[in-house]
Design a protein around this motif. Sequence first.
Motif, PDB file in Angstrom:
ATOM      1  N   CYS A   1       0.568   4.124  -2.924  1.00  0.00           N
ATOM      2  CA  CYS A   1       0.355   5.558  -2.688  1.00  0.00           C
ATOM      3  C   CYS A   1       1.464   6.376  -3.339  1.00  0.00           C
ATOM      4  O   CYS A   1       1.207   7.430  -3.937  1.00  0.00           O
TER       5      CYS A   1
ATOM      6  N   PHE B   1      -5.397   2.814  -0.123  1.00  0.00           N
ATOM      7  CA  PHE B   1      -5.128   4.247  -0.251  1.00  0.00           C
ATOM      8  C   PHE B   1      -5.440   5.013   1.034  1.00  0.00           C
ATOM      9  O   PHE B   1      -5.418   6.246   1.042  1.00  0.00           O
TER      10      PHE B   1
ATOM     11  N   LEU C   1      -7.532  11.646  -5.041  1.00  0.00           N
ATOM     12  CA  LEU C   1      -6.440  10.860  -5.633  1.00  0.00           C
ATOM     13  C   LEU C   1      -5.968  11.463  -6.949  1.00  0.00           C
ATOM     14  O   LEU C   1      -4.784  11.490  -7.225  1.00  0.00           O
TER      15      LEU C   1
ATOM     16  N   SER D   1       0.813  -1.217   0.000  1.00  0.00           N
ATOM     17  CA  SER D   1       0.000   0.000   0.000  1.00  0.00           C
ATOM     18  C   SER D   1       0.846   1.266   0.000  1.00  0.00           C
ATOM     19  O   SER D   1       0.487   2.248  -0.657  1.00  0.00           O
ATOM     20  N   GLU D   2       1.976   1.282   0.712  1.00  0.00           N
ATOM     21  CA  GLU D   2       2.817   2.474   0.736  1.00  0.00           C
ATOM     22  C   GLU D   2       3.359   2.789  -0.656  1.00  0.00           C
ATOM     23  O   GLU D   2       3.401   3.948  -1.076  1.00  0.00           O
TER      24      GLU D   2
ATOM     25  N   GLU E   1       0.967   9.365  -6.007  1.00  0.00           N
ATOM     26  CA  GLU E   1       1.422  10.709  -5.657  1.00  0.00           C
ATOM     27  C   GLU E   1       2.408  11.265  -6.668  1.00  0.00           C
ATOM     28  O   GLU E   1       2.499  12.480  -6.844  1.00  0.00           O
TER      29      GLU E   1
ATOM     30  N   MET F   1      -3.388   8.053   2.036  1.00  0.00           N
ATOM     31  CA  MET F   1      -3.636   9.272   1.253  1.00  0.00           C
ATOM     32  C   MET F   1      -4.971   9.896   1.637  1.00  0.00           C
ATOM     33  O   MET F   1      -5.092  11.117   1.722  1.00  0.00           O
TER      34      MET F   1
END
Length: 161
Positions: free
Chosen positions: A90, A119, A147, A86-87, A94, A122
């Motif tokens: 994101c 997400f 997003l 997940s990191e 980004e 975020m």
Amino acid sequence: MKCNRCPLNIASESFNPKMYEILPLHAKALFVCRHAVKKGVSGDLFAVRQLCARDLWVLSFIGHRDQFAGESAAETLDSLVVGGHSELLCHLFENADYETRRDLWLRMTSNYPDRLYMFDAMFEKESLAPVAAGEMPEDLHVYRHHLLYAGTTANQLLKDL
């Protein structure tokens, strides 16, 4: 993309050594792939969590509007979602440009609507409620907006109101 057609795979007929010219010498080894088989065929239970050289390239160069990174972003999204990164997912959103984020969002909502919780980091930055695993939020358009326009001046203007 199959490894045997990847320009980062040294064993591939499509290997492109010119791609490595932009990298410092000590970093080139990170992006060299030597696999001759399709990614993910390994019998190792943890193979699905491993990222390949293409994924590392995309994560490193998506913010520089690199052509190969842009073309490979969808496959990297798949790898990140399936691997539970997940990191990094994101990070991908980004750093991608608007058009790429839009395409990735459409892919995410059509292929992985039950994984939107990835997400949450975020969403929390924008004071949005976390997404419950397996559920689509009723106000999905608000999540989509944050997003797609992450870090842009449009968000700053909304905060000033």
